[in-house]
Design an enzyme around this catalytic site. Structure first.
Site, mmCIF file in Angstrom:
data_model
loop_
_atom_site.group_PDB
_atom_site.id
_atom_site.type_symbol
_atom_site.label_atom_id
_atom_site.label_comp_id
_atom_site.label_asym_id
_atom_site.label_seq_id
_atom_site.Cartn_x
_atom_site.Cartn_y
_atom_site.Cartn_z
ATOM 1 N N TYR A 18 0.837 -1.199 0.000
ATOM 2 C CA TYR A 18 0.000 0.000 0.000
ATOM 3 C C TYR A 18 0.874 1.252 0.000
ATOM 4 C CZ TYR A 18 -3.848 3.112 1.285
ATOM 5 O OH TYR A 18 -4.784 4.121 1.308
ATOM 6 N N HIS A 22 1.344 4.145 -3.056
ATOM 7 C CA HIS A 22 1.071 5.560 -2.816
ATOM 8 C C HIS A 22 2.332 6.414 -2.954
ATOM 9 C CE1 HIS A 22 -2.853 4.196 -1.555
ATOM 10 N NE2 HIS A 22 -3.245 5.456 -1.628
ATOM 11 N N TRP A 76 -7.485 3.396 -10.608
ATOM 12 C CA TRP A 76 -6.758 3.318 -9.336
ATOM 13 C C TRP A 76 -7.399 2.271 -8.430
ATOM 14 C CZ3 TRP A 76 -2.188 4.633 -7.478
ATOM 15 C CH2 TRP A 76 -1.989 4.616 -6.100
ATOM 16 N N TRP A 77 -8.731 2.293 -8.354
ATOM 17 C CA TRP A 77 -9.440 1.304 -7.527
ATOM 18 C C TRP A 77 -9.092 -0.118 -7.965
ATOM 19 C CZ3 TRP A 77 -15.064 3.575 -7.700
ATOM 20 C CH2 TRP A 77 -15.126 4.711 -6.888
#
Length: 104
Positions: A18, A22, A76-77
């Site tokens: 994650y 990001h 993105w999802w």
């Protein structure tokens, strides 16, 4: 300016993935967020519960959670769906939080 907060759930053991994703946030997604009025956006992680806590400052009526129809957001999802709890459309399961205290 409004302050929005919400929480999401990360799948076990996915903190580093994650964070890496990001750290390499797509420029087009960053531009979309800024153009939509998001001026600050922080996400914190609770190791104990694998809960993500997000906070953003937004000018205007909506925040990042109101961009569901944008193709960049949908992409993105899809990119993030394998490492966090998501809805059938791959949007993150997100729970809005009510502000109960603010100190300026």
């Amino acid at each position: 300016m409004q302050r929005l907060a919400f929480k999401m759930k990360l799948n076990e053991g996915q903190k580093e993935a994650y964070k890496e994703r990001h750290d390499q946030l797509w420029p087009e997604l960053k531009k979309l967020l800024k153009d939509s009025g998001v001026s600050e956006y922080s996400i914190f992680f609770d190791e104990e519960t694998s809960t993500l806590f997000a906070f953003q400052k937004v000018s205007g009526e909506g925040g990042s959670q109101d961009l569901a129809d944008n193709p960049i957001v949908k992409k993105w999802w899809d990119f993030m769906a394998d490492i966090m709890k998501v809805n059938p459309d791959n949007s993150p399961v997100s729970i809005s939080l009510e502000e109960v205290f603010f100190m300026e």
